[in-house]
Design a protein around this motif. Structure first.
Motif, PDB file in Angstrom:
ATOM      1  N   PRO A 108      12.993  10.386  -4.293  1.00  0.00           N
ATOM      2  CA  PRO A 108      12.046   9.332  -4.658  1.00  0.00           C
ATOM      3  C   PRO A 108      12.408   7.989  -4.031  1.00  0.00           C
ATOM      4  CG  PRO A 108      13.319  10.042  -6.583  1.00  0.00           C
ATOM      5  CD  PRO A 108      13.707  10.921  -5.440  1.00  0.00           C
ATOM      6  N   GLU A 109      13.692   7.777  -3.725  1.00  0.00           N
ATOM      7  CA  GLU A 109      14.116   6.523  -3.113  1.00  0.00           C
ATOM      8  C   GLU A 109      13.478   6.322  -1.741  1.00  0.00           C
ATOM      9  OE1 GLU A 109      16.636   7.563  -6.345  1.00  0.00           O
ATOM     10  OE2 GLU A 109      16.298   8.716  -4.529  1.00  0.00           O
ATOM     11  N   LYS A 110      13.309   7.389  -0.981  1.00  0.00           N
ATOM     12  CA  LYS A 110      12.689   7.285   0.341  1.00  0.00           C
ATOM     13  C   LYS A 110      11.214   6.910   0.220  1.00  0.00           C
ATOM     14  CE  LYS A 110      15.902  10.307   2.730  1.00  0.00           C
ATOM     15  NZ  LYS A 110      16.106  11.593   3.397  1.00  0.00           N
ATOM     16  N   LEU A 111      10.536   7.468  -0.769  1.00  0.00           N
ATOM     17  CA  LEU A 111       9.136   7.091  -0.994  1.00  0.00           C
ATOM     18  C   LEU A 111       9.035   5.627  -1.409  1.00  0.00           C
ATOM     19  CD1 LEU A 111       7.861  10.257  -2.894  1.00  0.00           C
ATOM     20  CD2 LEU A 111       7.284   9.569  -0.559  1.00  0.00           C
ATOM     21  N   LYS A 112       9.928   5.196  -2.307  1.00  0.00           N
ATOM     22  CA  LYS A 112       9.922   3.793  -2.741  1.00  0.00           C
ATOM     23  C   LYS A 112      10.196   2.857  -1.573  1.00  0.00           C
ATOM     24  CE  LYS A 112      12.422   3.053  -6.408  1.00  0.00           C
ATOM     25  NZ  LYS A 112      13.397   3.168  -7.513  1.00  0.00           N
ATOM     26  N   ALA A 113      11.117   3.243  -0.704  1.00  0.00           N
ATOM     27  CA  ALA A 113      11.441   2.411   0.464  1.00  0.00           C
ATOM     28  C   ALA A 113      10.239   2.303   1.398  1.00  0.00           C
ATOM     29  CB  ALA A 113      12.649   2.992   1.198  1.00  0.00           C
ATOM     30  N   MET A 114       9.507   3.397   1.573  1.00  0.00           N
ATOM     31  CA  MET A 114       8.320   3.364   2.424  1.00  0.00           C
ATOM     32  C   MET A 114       7.293   2.380   1.862  1.00  0.00           C
ATOM     33  SD  MET A 114       5.665   6.449   3.408  1.00  0.00           S
ATOM     34  CE  MET A 114       5.004   6.563   1.738  1.00  0.00           C
ATOM     35  N   LEU A 115       7.058   2.450   0.565  1.00  0.00           N
ATOM     36  CA  LEU A 115       6.064   1.573  -0.069  1.00  0.00           C
ATOM     37  C   LEU A 115       6.514   0.115  -0.105  1.00  0.00           C
ATOM     38  CD1 LEU A 115       5.003   3.920  -2.993  1.00  0.00           C
ATOM     39  CD2 LEU A 115       3.750   3.438  -0.888  1.00  0.00           C
ATOM     40  N   ALA A 116       7.820  -0.116  -0.091  1.00  0.00           N
ATOM     41  CA  ALA A 116       8.349  -1.485  -0.113  1.00  0.00           C
ATOM     42  C   ALA A 116       8.464  -2.091   1.286  1.00  0.00           C
ATOM     43  CB  ALA A 116       9.723  -1.503  -0.791  1.00  0.00           C
ATOM     44  N   ASP A 117       8.285  -1.284   2.309  1.00  0.00           N
ATOM     45  CA  ASP A 117       8.366  -1.760   3.693  1.00  0.00           C
ATOM     46  C   ASP A 117       7.285  -2.826   3.906  1.00  0.00           C
ATOM     47  OD1 ASP A 117       7.824  -1.940   6.578  1.00  0.00           O
ATOM     48  OD2 ASP A 117       9.091  -0.157   6.765  1.00  0.00           O
ATOM     49  N   PRO A 118       7.619  -3.980   4.457  1.00  0.00           N
ATOM     50  CA  PRO A 118       6.609  -5.016   4.702  1.00  0.00           C
ATOM     51  C   PRO A 118       5.429  -4.520   5.542  1.00  0.00           C
ATOM     52  CG  PRO A 118       8.813  -5.884   5.104  1.00  0.00           C
ATOM     53  CD  PRO A 118       8.967  -4.415   4.848  1.00  0.00           C
ATOM     54  N   ASP A 119       5.679  -3.585   6.447  1.00  0.00           N
ATOM     55  CA  ASP A 119       4.585  -3.036   7.248  1.00  0.00           C
ATOM     56  C   ASP A 119       3.580  -2.263   6.403  1.00  0.00           C
ATOM     57  OD1 ASP A 119       5.477  -4.163   9.584  1.00  0.00           O
ATOM     58  OD2 ASP A 119       6.440  -2.330  10.340  1.00  0.00           O
ATOM     59  N   TRP A 120       4.033  -1.714   5.278  1.00  0.00           N
ATOM     60  CA  TRP A 120       3.097  -0.998   4.400  1.00  0.00           C
ATOM     61  C   TRP A 120       2.010  -1.960   3.912  1.00  0.00           C
ATOM     62  CZ3 TRP A 120       2.646   4.064   4.026  1.00  0.00           C
ATOM     63  CH2 TRP A 120       1.749   4.561   3.088  1.00  0.00           C
ATOM     64  N   GLU A 121       2.426  -3.104   3.468  1.00  0.00           N
ATOM     65  CA  GLU A 121       1.467  -4.114   2.981  1.00  0.00           C
ATOM     66  C   GLU A 121       0.689  -4.753   4.141  1.00  0.00           C
ATOM     67  OE1 GLU A 121      -0.729  -6.307   0.361  1.00  0.00           O
ATOM     68  OE2 GLU A 121       0.798  -4.876  -0.269  1.00  0.00           O
ATOM     69  N   ASN A 122       1.410  -5.134   5.184  1.00  0.00           N
ATOM     70  CA  ASN A 122       0.795  -5.890   6.278  1.00  0.00           C
ATOM     71  C   ASN A 122      -0.060  -5.061   7.221  1.00  0.00           C
ATOM     72  OD1 ASN A 122       2.073  -8.194   5.299  1.00  0.00           O
ATOM     73  ND2 ASN A 122       3.892  -7.817   6.529  1.00  0.00           N
ATOM     74  N   ILE A 123       0.228  -3.774   7.357  1.00  0.00           N
ATOM     75  CA  ILE A 123      -0.531  -2.925   8.267  1.00  0.00           C
ATOM     76  C   ILE A 123      -1.410  -1.937   7.496  1.00  0.00           C
ATOM     77  CG2 ILE A 123      -0.368  -1.155  10.068  1.00  0.00           C
ATOM     78  CD1 ILE A 123       2.246  -2.581  10.997  1.00  0.00           C
ATOM     79  N   ILE A 124      -0.810  -1.148   6.631  1.00  0.00           N
ATOM     80  CA  ILE A 124      -1.555  -0.082   5.943  1.00  0.00           C
ATOM     81  C   ILE A 124      -2.549  -0.654   4.942  1.00  0.00           C
ATOM     82  CG2 ILE A 124      -1.381   2.011   4.537  1.00  0.00           C
ATOM     83  CD1 ILE A 124      -0.231   2.152   7.500  1.00  0.00           C
ATOM     84  N   ILE A 125      -2.071  -1.413   3.984  1.00  0.00           N
ATOM     85  CA  ILE A 125      -2.967  -1.956   2.951  1.00  0.00           C
ATOM     86  C   ILE A 125      -3.967  -2.938   3.567  1.00  0.00           C
ATOM     87  CG2 ILE A 125      -3.106  -3.221   0.776  1.00  0.00           C
ATOM     88  CD1 ILE A 125      -1.802  -0.411   0.559  1.00  0.00           C
ATOM     89  N   ALA A 126      -3.507  -3.802   4.440  1.00  0.00           N
ATOM     90  CA  ALA A 126      -4.418  -4.760   5.085  1.00  0.00           C
ATOM     91  C   ALA A 126      -5.509  -4.029   5.875  1.00  0.00           C
ATOM     92  CB  ALA A 126      -3.640  -5.711   5.994  1.00  0.00           C
ATOM     93  N   GLY A 127      -5.131  -2.947   6.562  1.00  0.00           N
ATOM     94  CA  GLY A 127      -6.102  -2.189   7.337  1.00  0.00           C
ATOM     95  C   GLY A 127      -7.099  -1.417   6.493  1.00  0.00           C
ATOM     96  N   GLU A 128      -6.729  -1.123   5.257  1.00  0.00           N
ATOM     97  CA  GLU A 128      -7.617  -0.376   4.359  1.00  0.00           C
ATOM     98  C   GLU A 128      -8.725  -1.232   3.751  1.00  0.00           C
ATOM     99  OE1 GLU A 128      -4.533   2.994   2.630  1.00  0.00           O
ATOM    100  OE2 GLU A 128      -4.929   1.226   1.430  1.00  0.00           O
ATOM    101  N   LYS A 129      -8.505  -2.512   3.636  1.00  0.00           N
ATOM    102  CA  LYS A 129      -9.431  -3.369   2.885  1.00  0.00           C
ATOM    103  C   LYS A 129     -10.905  -3.250   3.277  1.00  0.00           C
ATOM    104  CE  LYS A 129      -5.946  -6.466   1.186  1.00  0.00           C
ATOM    105  NZ  LYS A 129      -6.001  -6.394  -0.235  1.00  0.00           N
ATOM    106  N   PRO A 130     -11.281  -3.094   4.561  1.00  0.00           N
ATOM    107  CA  PRO A 130     -12.707  -2.931   4.878  1.00  0.00           C
ATOM    108  C   PRO A 130     -13.244  -1.533   4.565  1.00  0.00           C
ATOM    109  CG  PRO A 130     -11.467  -3.722   6.801  1.00  0.00           C
ATOM    110  CD  PRO A 130     -10.480  -3.343   5.757  1.00  0.00           C
ATOM    111  N   TRP A 131     -12.352  -0.575   4.252  1.00  0.00           N
ATOM    112  CA  TRP A 131     -12.753   0.819   4.102  1.00  0.00           C
ATOM    113  C   TRP A 131     -12.553   1.388   2.706  1.00  0.00           C
ATOM    114  CZ3 TRP A 131     -14.991   2.877   8.351  1.00  0.00           C
ATOM    115  CH2 TRP A 131     -14.737   2.243   9.571  1.00  0.00           C
ATOM    116  N   ILE A 132     -11.430   1.027   2.078  1.00  0.00           N
ATOM    117  CA  ILE A 132     -10.984   1.656   0.828  1.00  0.00           C
ATOM    118  C   ILE A 132     -10.964   0.634  -0.298  1.00  0.00           C
ATOM    119  CG2 ILE A 132      -8.931   2.649  -0.291  1.00  0.00           C
ATOM    120  CD1 ILE A 132      -8.344   4.115   2.280  1.00  0.00           C
ATOM    121  N   ASP A 133     -11.296   1.098  -1.490  1.00  0.00           N
ATOM    122  CA  ASP A 133     -11.168   0.274  -2.689  1.00  0.00           C
ATOM    123  C   ASP A 133      -9.679   0.189  -3.006  1.00  0.00           C
ATOM    124  OD1 ASP A 133     -11.072  -0.845  -5.199  1.00  0.00           O
ATOM    125  OD2 ASP A 133     -12.582   0.474  -6.073  1.00  0.00           O
TER     126      ASP A 133
END
Length: 156
Positions: A108-133
Motif C-alpha cells: 500500500p505504501e507504493k500506491l500512497k507514494a504514487m498518489l502523493a507524487d506532485p505529478d499526480w496532482e499537476n498532470i493526472i488530476i489537472a488533465g482530468e478536469k475537462p473530462w472527469i468529475d
C-alpha cells in the motif's frame, strides 16, 4: 500493513497483489467516443509513467484482452433496461461510472507514494478536469486472487 494472502497451490502462481480500482464518472457533456480516445491516448500514457516510477506492478483499464474498459452511456442504458426484465436478479443494477482503472502493487505504501507524487496532482488530476468529475469516484482496494487464468486453474 494488512496481511497479504498467499496463493494456496504453492509457487506455481504469482503472489497475490494488492489491487486498487478507481471508478470514474465522466462529465455529462463529454462525448463517449471522445472520452475513450482521450483516456486511452492521453491519460493512460501519463499514468503509466508515474505508476512505473513508484513501483506499481500492473496498471490496466480492467480488461486485459481489450484496449479499454470504458462503459459508453448507450450500452449502460441498453443493459439497464434489459436487467429490469431478468427475474432472477431483481436487485441488480449496472454501475453508473464510465471508466475503471486498476492498479496492482505489492504494498500500500507504493500506491500512497504514487498518489502523493506532485505529478499526480499537476498532470493526472489537472488533465482530468475537462473530462472527469474530479469531485467524486468510487474506489475499491483488496487482494487480487486469480482463480482461472489463460484457461488454467490456479489458487485451488
Amino acid at each position: 500493513m494488512a496481511e497479504q494472502q498467499q496463493p494456496r497451490n504453492g509457487d506455481s502462481y504469482r503472489q497475490a497483489l494488492l489491487k486498487w480500482s478507481v471508478h470514474h464518472y465522466k462529465l455529462p457533456h463529454v462525448d463517449d467516443q471522445a472520452f475513450a480516445k482521450w483516456y486511452t491516448e492521453v491519460q493512460v500514457p501519463q499514468i503509466m509513467k508515474i505508476a512505473q516510477r513508484h513501483g506499481v506492478r500492473k496498471y490496466s483499464l480492467l480488461n486485459r484482452r481489450a484496449p479499454q474498459y470504458i462503459t459508453p452511456s448507450f450500452l449502460r442504458d441498453y443493459f439497464e433496461a434489459e436487467m429490469k426484465e431478468i427475474k432472477t436478479a431483481p436487485g441488480w443494477k449496472l454501475a453508473p461510472f464510465d471508466v475503471t482503472a486498476a492498479y496492482w502493487s505489492d504494498s500500500p505504501e507504493k500506491l500512497k507514494a504514487m498518489l502523493a507524487d506532485p505529478d499526480w496532482e499537476n498532470i493526472i488530476i489537472a488533465g482530468e478536469k475537462p473530462w472527469i468529475d474530479t469531485e467524486r469516484a468510487d474506489c475499491q482496494i483488496g487482494w487480487d486472487n486469480t482463480y482461472l487464468e489463460d484457461g488454467k486453474i490456479g489458487n485451488e
